[in-house]
Design an enzyme around this catalytic site. Structure first.
Site, PDB file in Angstrom:
ATOM      1  N   SER A 117       0.888  -1.264   0.036  1.00  0.00           N
ATOM      2  CA  SER A 117       0.063   0.127  -0.070  1.00  0.00           C
ATOM      3  C   SER A 117       0.683   1.295   0.061  1.00  0.00           C
ATOM      4  O   SER A 117       0.211   2.506  -0.394  1.00  0.00           O
ATOM      5  CB  SER A 117      -1.104  -0.145   1.394  1.00  0.00           C
ATOM      6  N   HIS A 136      -2.040  -3.009  -6.834  1.00  0.00           N
ATOM      7  CA  HIS A 136      -2.369  -2.251  -5.587  1.00  0.00           C
ATOM      8  C   HIS A 136      -3.995  -2.206  -5.731  1.00  0.00           C
ATOM      9  O   HIS A 136      -4.621  -1.556  -6.211  1.00  0.00           O
ATOM     10  CB  HIS A 136      -1.802  -1.195  -5.311  1.00  0.00           C
ATOM     11  N   GLU A 148      -3.968   0.406  -8.773  1.00  0.00           N
ATOM     12  CA  GLU A 148      -2.832   1.102  -9.094  1.00  0.00           C
ATOM     13  C   GLU A 148      -1.883   0.039  -9.434  1.00  0.00           C
ATOM     14  O   GLU A 148      -1.561  -0.958  -8.795  1.00  0.00           O
ATOM     15  CB  GLU A 148      -2.333   1.791  -7.835  1.00  0.00           C
ATOM     16  N   ASN A 186      -3.518   6.503  -1.461  1.00  0.00           N
ATOM     17  CA  ASN A 186      -3.278   6.497   0.003  1.00  0.00           C
ATOM     18  C   ASN A 186      -2.353   7.796   0.389  1.00  0.00           C
ATOM     19  O   ASN A 186      -2.596   8.132   1.539  1.00  0.00           O
ATOM     20  CB  ASN A 186      -2.416   5.391   0.388  1.00  0.00           C
TER      21      ASN A 186
HETATM   22  N1  CAA Z   1     -22.491  -9.993  -5.397  1.00  0.00           N
HETATM   23  C1  CAA Z   1     -23.619  -9.420  -5.392  1.00  0.00           C
HETATM   24  N2  CAA Z   1     -23.943  -8.806  -4.386  1.00  0.00           N
HETATM   25  C2  CAA Z   1     -23.104  -8.279  -3.633  1.00  0.00           C
HETATM   26  C3  CAA Z   1     -21.618  -8.710  -3.729  1.00  0.00           C
HETATM   27  C4  CAA Z   1     -21.504  -9.756  -4.832  1.00  0.00           C
HETATM   28  N3  CAA Z   1     -20.112 -10.283  -4.639  1.00  0.00           N
HETATM   29  N4  CAA Z   1     -20.971  -8.099  -2.443  1.00  0.00           N
HETATM   30  C5  CAA Z   1     -21.960  -7.454  -1.718  1.00  0.00           C
HETATM   31  N5  CAA Z   1     -23.293  -7.509  -2.431  1.00  0.00           N
HETATM   32  C6  CAA Z   1     -24.451  -6.996  -2.239  1.00  0.00           C
HETATM   33  C7  CAA Z   1     -24.685  -6.676  -0.761  1.00  0.00           C
HETATM   34  O1  CAA Z   1     -25.447  -7.974  -0.253  1.00  0.00           O
HETATM   35  C8  CAA Z   1     -25.617  -5.320  -0.799  1.00  0.00           C
HETATM   36  O2  CAA Z   1     -26.964  -5.696  -0.838  1.00  0.00           O
HETATM   37  P1  CAA Z   1     -28.086  -4.922  -0.201  1.00  0.00           P
HETATM   38  O3  CAA Z   1     -27.977  -3.472  -0.512  1.00  0.00           O
HETATM   39  O4  CAA Z   1     -29.592  -5.675  -0.660  1.00  0.00           O
HETATM   40  O5  CAA Z   1     -28.054  -5.267   1.408  1.00  0.00           O
HETATM   41  C9  CAA Z   1     -25.013  -4.600  -1.844  1.00  0.00           C
HETATM   42  O6  CAA Z   1     -24.418  -5.442  -2.866  1.00  0.00           O
HETATM   43  C10 CAA Z   1     -24.496  -3.305  -1.285  1.00  0.00           C
HETATM   44  O7  CAA Z   1     -23.284  -3.896  -0.557  1.00  0.00           O
HETATM   45  P2  CAA Z   1     -22.706  -3.213   0.766  1.00  0.00           P
HETATM   46  O8  CAA Z   1     -24.034  -2.719   1.650  1.00  0.00           O
HETATM   47  O9  CAA Z   1     -21.787  -4.185   1.254  1.00  0.00           O
HETATM   48  O10 CAA Z   1     -22.205  -2.183   0.242  1.00  0.00           O
HETATM   49  P3  CAA Z   1     -22.148  -0.629   0.023  1.00  0.00           P
HETATM   50  O11 CAA Z   1     -22.960  -0.103  -1.033  1.00  0.00           O
HETATM   51  O12 CAA Z   1     -22.798  -0.045   1.478  1.00  0.00           O
HETATM   52  O13 CAA Z   1     -20.649  -0.368   0.072  1.00  0.00           O
HETATM   53  C11 CAA Z   1     -18.409  -0.216   0.563  1.00  0.00           C
HETATM   54  C12 CAA Z   1     -19.483  -0.888   0.868  1.00  0.00           C
HETATM   55  C13 CAA Z   1     -18.041  -0.784  -0.995  1.00  0.00           C
HETATM   56  C14 CAA Z   1     -17.457  -0.689   1.702  1.00  0.00           C
HETATM   57  C15 CAA Z   1     -18.497   1.380   0.545  1.00  0.00           C
HETATM   58  O14 CAA Z   1     -19.001   1.886   1.794  1.00  0.00           O
HETATM   59  C16 CAA Z   1     -17.311   1.845   0.116  1.00  0.00           C
HETATM   60  O15 CAA Z   1     -16.970   2.114  -0.887  1.00  0.00           O
HETATM   61  N6  CAA Z   1     -16.510   2.356   1.288  1.00  0.00           N
HETATM   62  C17 CAA Z   1     -15.069   3.084   0.907  1.00  0.00           C
HETATM   63  C18 CAA Z   1     -14.325   2.013   0.689  1.00  0.00           C
HETATM   64  C19 CAA Z   1     -12.747   2.446   0.449  1.00  0.00           C
HETATM   65  O16 CAA Z   1     -12.495   3.782   0.604  1.00  0.00           O
HETATM   66  N7  CAA Z   1     -11.904   1.757   0.214  1.00  0.00           N
HETATM   67  C20 CAA Z   1     -10.457   1.802   0.087  1.00  0.00           C
HETATM   68  C21 CAA Z   1      -9.742   2.078   1.216  1.00  0.00           C
HETATM   69  S1  CAA Z   1      -8.026   2.351   1.056  1.00  0.00           S
HETATM   70  C22 CAA Z   1      -7.309   0.917   0.828  1.00  0.00           C
HETATM   71  O17 CAA Z   1      -8.191  -0.034   0.543  1.00  0.00           O
HETATM   72  C23 CAA Z   1      -5.962   0.956   0.235  1.00  0.00           C
HETATM   73  C24 CAA Z   1      -4.911   0.649   1.350  1.00  0.00           C
HETATM   74  O18 CAA Z   1      -3.944   0.444   0.597  1.00  0.00           O
HETATM   75  C25 CAA Z   1      -5.142   0.953   2.529  1.00  0.00           C
END
Ligand code: CAA
Length: 290
Positions: A117, A136, A148, A186
């Site tokens: 990361s 990434h 990335e 990041n």
């Molecule tokens: N197939 C079919 N449906 C799916 C599925 C799949 N594989 N996975 C989930 N779903 C469904 C869920 O069951 C849910 O259905 P319902 O609405 O009917 O309950 C729907 O899709 C939506 O799922 P969620 O409610 O879990 O998802 P959400 O819409 O609330 O989004 C999230 C969740 C994607 C985490 C969103 O909150 C988000 O984008 N958050 C920010 C994440 C982010 O910034 N990530 C980067 C972090 S930094 C990093 O990772 C880098 C590093 O190096 C540290």
């Protein structure tokens, strides 16, 4: 294509799913102990079971995906991999050692990629007899669209192009990035989480206030403190420390509150407590006193 995912933690599980969901990809999900690799696969299976319960996927679809993920030790199941995506602990020595070991295990044309990361791809590849490239993913890796693709100083252009092509094949959008601490996302995202922790520490607002403000005022899907818990506060701290160490710029000073929480083992979702306490019924409550 057979992909070896090294590290069966949160990111490794998500990366394994990202590949296994696509026809034509099989995954060797590895960790340093057989039971840890199996534990990673168990969590993947449980996650998909919930999606079947909700009617989002059929059992048949899930069986196909999970059936293409084999847990095990890299020395046992990675020899014939075409691509390695290393998602091991975010530590330079661990990553260098892992790739040197993989060098002796994997076939000559297997591509080595790291999901680091923020660490230097050039340094990760030091002493490895083949190029290393950055690939990434973002958490949740099976859902987030970005990859990335990072070229280290010694990464040939054709390897970068191959990783971009594979990223597209699995439904992601690759963005090519030159090597730099934190890359693009990041470098922006983690200082934002760090700043939110400073805002909390200074008492400008409370945890829920800060998160609501950014969700409603900037249309972010999660508030920064909630996101810090989700990413893992240990990971956020490690990235801030890399940004600070690599640039020497005080604007990347890690928030003492995050450091204190990490020292206390309050790492966020994965330990059940960070800025929020995560309850068994999947609700969460902001922590009063940090
Ligand atoms: N197939 C079919 N449906 C799916 C599925 C799949 N594989 N996975 C989930 N779903 C469904 C869920 O069951 C849910 O259905 P319902 O609405 O009917 O309950 C729907 O899709 C939506 O799922 P969620 O409610 O879990 O998802 P959400 O819409 O609330 O989004 C999230 C969740 C994607 C985490 C969103 O909150 C988000 O984008 N958050 C920010 C994440 C982010 O910034 N990530 C980067 C972090 S930094 C990093 O990772 C880098 C590093 O190096 C540290």
């Amino acid at each position: 294509m057979k992909v070896g995912v090294i590290g069966a933690g949160t990111m490794g599980q998500g990366i394994a799913k990202a590949f296994a969901q696509i026809d034509g990809y099989t995954v060797a999900l590895c960790d340093i102990k057989q039971e840890w690799a199996e534990g990673g696969k168990d969590k993947i299976v449980k996650g998909y079971a919930k999606l079947v319960e909700k009617g989002k996927l059929t059992q048949e679809e899930v069986d196909k995906i999970t059936g293409s993920i084999t847990p095990g030790l890299k020395e046992d199941i990675c020899a014939d991999c075409d691509l390695i995506v290393e998602a091991a602990f975010e530590d330079m020595t661990v990553k260098q050692t892992t790739f040197k070991e993989l060098d002796a295990i994997c076939k000559a044309d297997c591509i080595f990629a790291s999901n680091t990361s923020s660490l230097s791809i050039t340094e990760i590849g030091k002493g490895v007899n083949r190029p290393v490239v950055g690939m990434h993913f973002f958490n949740p890796a099976d859902r987030m669209k970005l990859i990335e693709v990072i070229a280290g100083v010694n990464t040939p252009a054709d390897i970068v192009e191959k990783i971009k092509k594979i990223s597209e094949e699995i439904g992601k959008t690759p963005v090519q990035v030159n090597e730099a601490a934190g890359f693009v996302v990041n470098r922006i995202l983690i200082p934002m989480i760090n700043e939110a922790a400073f805002i909390k520490m200074e008492g400008v607002s409370d945890i829920e206030g800060i998160d609501s403000a950014m969700k409603l005022g900037a249309n972010h899907p999660m508030g920064p403190l909630e996101l810090g818990d989700y990413v893992g506060l240990d990971i956020c701290l490690a990235i801030m420390d890399v940004l600070y160490k690599e640039t020497g710029d005080s604007k990347y000073r890690a928030c003492p509150l995050i450091r204190k929480m990490v020292r206390g083992g309050n790492l966020g979702c994965k330990t059940g407590k960070g800025f929020y306490v995560y309850n068994a019924d999947r609700t969460k409550t902001a922590v009063d006193k940090l």
